[in-house]
Design an enzyme around this catalytic site. Structure first.
Site, PDB file in Angstrom:
ATOM      1  N   PRO A  20       0.848  -1.199   0.000  1.00 18.92           N
ATOM      2  CG  PRO A  20       0.013  -1.051   2.185  1.00 18.92           C
ATOM      3  CD  PRO A  20       0.836  -1.918   1.287  1.00 18.92           C
ATOM      4  CB  CYS A 104       1.077   4.899   9.107  1.00 18.84           C
ATOM      5  SG  CYS A 104       1.315   6.548   8.414  1.00 18.84           S
TER       6      CYS A 104
END
Ligand SMILES: Cc1cc2nc3c(=O)[nH]c(=O)nc-3n(C[C@H](O)[C@H](O)[C@H](O)COP(=O)(O)O)c2cc1C
Length: 319
Positions: A20, A104
């Site tokens: 991603p 993240c």
């Protein structure tokens, strides 16, 4: 090393996945990487809060279609209830696998207790995974080796995810403070692999076929996930599979056409200028080419420049 892989009954043609990437992993890019040989592809991280508020830009990130089966989406958030509701939502119905972002490193995400902040909150991380699993969907988790240099969280965190019901984990072999720099920590990915029975995908610093072999050799991982190498050169999947790649121009023109079709001309102009600039990297005259690309105002101008700049040595512009 490159081989088909099964994840809780979901069969992928191979174990080399497209990662991603926020701002890049849109449907045309994912579809192209699948056609070039990626075994699975993930949407960029999608905010559960954004979806709950009906944010149109967030919903657009879930665009998918043919040429992308099985399908994987990545979500992020910190509320177990909201995340389970997202997994059960109509919007996520087309996806066969839901990945939870616990890696993240960006400050605006971490300060909300989301992304890799969850690695330091194992109780909440466990609740999130186990609530999402109750949706009946396949749930996987992508995380790092920790927050700061010296952390060794990968093995315990992989086990936590497995115990909470995840069917796969991806270990990005770097700590948060490294962002994307430096070599991956092969040792910690190997420890994560040894700690669980579910498939473990290794991520970080895979740029070519040699890196795939090295990563799998050193970690025993079941597969690899590739991010930046694909952003600069999506044909890396052909190289890894040992297949003859189509020309760079050919794939660029398909990506441009589909980006216009799914997201409109204004977005396509900006996005495809960026993509062309990435694909130019390392080519003769790349810096000047990039300047010219960034002055393009329409998709037609981007296309004309691509036809001039993205030609492989020895190739004519017949597309
Ligand atoms: C531009 C960019 C956007 C990214 N966005 C995401 C994301 O949305 N979700 C995620 O889990 N990782 C994201 N990552 C991290 C990558 O998936 C991957 O873990 C990281 O780049 C290391 O892989 P690499 O060394 O192959 O680039 C992003 C990375 C880049 C460069």
């Amino acid at each position: 090393m490159v081989r088909p892989i099964e994840i809780a009954g979901m069969v992928c043609p191979n174990n080399v996945f497209l990662a991603p990437m926020a701002g890049y992993s849109d449907y045309p890019f994912r579809k192209m990487c699948r056609a070039l040989g990626a075994g699975l592809s993930f949407t960029e991280m999608v905010s559960c809060k954004g979806l709950a508020f009906g944010n149109e830009a967030t919903k657009k990130l879930l665009t998918t279609g043919e040429g992308e089966t099985p399908r994987a989406v990545q979500i992020f958030g910190s509320s177990p209830v909201l995340m389970r509701a997202t997994c059960e939502s109509e919007e996520l119905a087309p996806f066969d696998l839901i990945d939870i972002n616990m890696g993240c490193p960006m400050p605006k995400i971490v300060k909300n207790g989301e992304g890799c902040a969850l690695m330091e909150n194992p109780v909440l991380a466990f609740q999130i995974v186990s609530e999402c699993v109750k949706s009946g969907k396949r749930i996987s988790v992508k995380f790092r080796t920790g927050m700061k240099e010296g952390d060794r969280l990968a093995a315990d965190f992989a086990k936590l995810c497995e115990d909470a019901g995840a069917c796969m984990v991806t270990v990005h072999g770097r700590t948060r403070d490294k962002i994307y720099s430096g070599p991956p920590d092969y040792g910690q990915i190997a420890e994560a692999k040894a700690a669980v029975k579910i498939p473990v995908i290794a991520n970080g610093g895979v740029w070519n076929r040699k890196d795939v072999d090295k990563m799998i050799d050193r970690t025993g991982a079941d597969g690899v996930m590739i991010a930046r190498a694909a952003m600069y050169n999506p044909r890396v999947f052909c190289e890894i599979a040992g297949a003859e790649p189509p020309s760079l121009l050919e794939i660029f023109l398909i990506q441009l056409r589909e980006t216009r079709e799914y997201y409109g001309d204004a977005f396509a102009t900006v996005q495809m200028r960026k993509m062309a600039a990435f694909y130019l990297k390392g080519k003769h005259g790349a810096a000047r080419g990039k300047q010219r690309l960034f002055a393009a105002k329409t998709p037609e101008e981007v296309e004309a420049l691509a036809r001039e700049l993205l030609v492989d040595p020895g190739e004519g512009t017949t597309v």
